[in-house]
Design a protein around this motif. Structure first.
Motif, PDB file in Angstrom:
ATOM      1  N   SER A   1       5.572 -33.415   4.131  1.00 34.34           N
ATOM      2  CA  SER A   1       6.350 -34.591   3.758  1.00 34.34           C
ATOM      3  C   SER A   1       5.943 -35.754   4.658  1.00 34.34           C
ATOM      4  O   SER A   1       5.940 -35.614   5.880  1.00 34.34           O
ATOM      5  CB  SER A   1       7.845 -34.302   3.929  1.00 34.34           C
TER       6      SER A   1
ATOM      7  N   GLY B   1       9.148 -36.960   6.613  1.00 29.42           N
ATOM      8  CA  GLY B   1       9.979 -35.922   7.220  1.00 29.42           C
ATOM      9  C   GLY B   1      11.355 -35.810   6.592  1.00 29.42           C
ATOM     10  O   GLY B   1      11.499 -35.845   5.373  1.00 29.42           O
ATOM     11  N   GLU B   2      12.359 -35.712   7.433  1.00 29.53           N
ATOM     12  CA  GLU B   2      13.721 -35.511   6.954  1.00 29.53           C
ATOM     13  C   GLU B   2      14.304 -36.741   6.277  1.00 29.53           C
ATOM     14  O   GLU B   2      15.399 -36.689   5.736  1.00 29.53           O
ATOM     15  CB  GLU B   2      14.605 -35.034   8.102  1.00 29.53           C
ATOM     16  N   ARG B   3      13.584 -37.821   6.277  1.00 34.09           N
ATOM     17  CA  ARG B   3      14.024 -39.032   5.582  1.00 34.09           C
ATOM     18  C   ARG B   3      13.694 -38.960   4.089  1.00 34.09           C
ATOM     19  O   ARG B   3      14.309 -39.668   3.287  1.00 34.09           O
ATOM     20  CB  ARG B   3      13.315 -40.236   6.207  1.00 34.09           C
TER      21      ARG B   3
ATOM     22  N   VAL C   1      13.407 -33.710   0.841  1.00 35.47           N
ATOM     23  CA  VAL C   1      13.711 -32.908   2.033  1.00 35.47           C
ATOM     24  C   VAL C   1      15.222 -32.869   2.254  1.00 35.47           C
ATOM     25  O   VAL C   1      15.785 -31.813   2.571  1.00 35.47           O
ATOM     26  CB  VAL C   1      12.972 -33.448   3.279  1.00 35.47           C
ATOM     27  N   ARG C   2      15.898 -33.982   2.052  1.00 36.78           N
ATOM     28  CA  ARG C   2      17.367 -33.995   2.158  1.00 36.78           C
ATOM     29  C   ARG C   2      17.988 -33.041   1.137  1.00 36.78           C
ATOM     30  O   ARG C   2      18.969 -32.353   1.432  1.00 36.78           O
ATOM     31  CB  ARG C   2      17.894 -35.407   1.950  1.00 36.78           C
TER      32      ARG C   2
ATOM     33  N   VAL D   1      17.577 -29.482   2.406  1.00 41.70           N
ATOM     34  CA  VAL D   1      18.563 -29.167   3.447  1.00 41.70           C
ATOM     35  C   VAL D   1      19.890 -28.774   2.803  1.00 41.70           C
ATOM     36  O   VAL D   1      20.544 -27.818   3.233  1.00 41.70           O
ATOM     37  CB  VAL D   1      18.742 -30.359   4.418  1.00 41.70           C
TER      38      VAL D   1
ATOM     39  N   LEU E   1      12.008 -25.851   6.100  1.00 44.51           N
ATOM     40  CA  LEU E   1      11.422 -26.912   6.907  1.00 44.51           C
ATOM     41  C   LEU E   1      10.806 -26.270   8.131  1.00 44.51           C
ATOM     42  O   LEU E   1      11.403 -25.375   8.730  1.00 44.51           O
ATOM     43  CB  LEU E   1      12.487 -27.935   7.305  1.00 44.51           C
TER      44      LEU E   1
ATOM     45  N   PRO F   1       9.611 -27.554  11.448  1.00 49.13           N
ATOM     46  CA  PRO F   1       9.406 -28.605  12.455  1.00 49.13           C
ATOM     47  C   PRO F   1       8.463 -28.198  13.584  1.00 49.13           C
ATOM     48  O   PRO F   1       7.875 -29.067  14.235  1.00 49.13           O
ATOM     49  CB  PRO F   1      10.815 -28.892  12.973  1.00 49.13           C
TER      50      PRO F   1
ATOM     51  N   LEU G   1       6.286 -33.820   8.324  1.00 48.59           N
ATOM     52  CA  LEU G   1       7.041 -32.573   8.454  1.00 48.59           C
ATOM     53  C   LEU G   1       6.460 -31.556   7.474  1.00 48.59           C
ATOM     54  O   LEU G   1       6.342 -31.847   6.274  1.00 48.59           O
ATOM     55  CB  LEU G   1       8.521 -32.805   8.144  1.00 48.59           C
TER      56      LEU G   1
ATOM     57  N   VAL H   1       6.566 -28.307   5.120  1.00 50.16           N
ATOM     58  CA  VAL H   1       7.531 -27.564   4.313  1.00 50.16           C
ATOM     59  C   VAL H   1       6.817 -26.356   3.729  1.00 50.16           C
ATOM     60  O   VAL H   1       5.712 -26.478   3.200  1.00 50.16           O
ATOM     61  CB  VAL H   1       8.102 -28.431   3.170  1.00 50.16           C
TER      62      VAL H   1
END
Length: 130
Positions: A60, A63-65, A69-70, A73, A93, A95, A122, A124
């Protein structure tokens, strides 16, 4: 988040929103389907990655943005369309994985784009159901 990364994120997501609308329609493009964390509806995102055994790997660029990805989660159960065929699986994920090194093992064109536009890479991994 630094302003330069924020500007880059906004510019890239505006461009990708338009590009992804076209890419989702291509029959052989790889898609990641997540469940929308708020709507509960399926969300399909074109991705570049590679299947290795019973896993599918991708990186990604934000990342978590990243919205997908959200969604992961909130609900890690996903589907991946590889070469026109859907596979169910569970996304994780990673990291601690080195995303730059991981990109070297993934398709070249997509990896170059992720490196060029990405700001918070990030990894995945999707464990595919067999």
């Amino acid at each position: 988040m630094p302003r330069s990364i924020e500007r880059k994120y906004r510019a890239v997501t505006a461009f990708q929103r338009r590009l992804n609308a076209v890419m989702r329609r291509l029959p052989n493009h790889t898609l990641l389907e997540t469940t929308g964390r708020t709507s509960g509806l399926p969300r399909r995102t074109p991705v570049g990655g590679r299947r290795v055994g019973d896993s599918f790997w991708l990186v990604s660029e934000f990342g978590e943005r990243s919205q997908y990805v959200r969604n992961i989660v909130a609900d890690p159960k996903v589907r991946v369309r590889i070469h026109g065929r859907w596979h169910t699986g569970t996304a994780h994920l990673m990291p601690d994985d080195d995303p730059v090194a991981r990109l070297r093992t993934l398709p070249r064109f997509n990896s170059a784009a992720v490196r060029a536009i990405g700001a918070q890479l990030l990894t995945v991994r999707v464990d595919l159901d067999t």
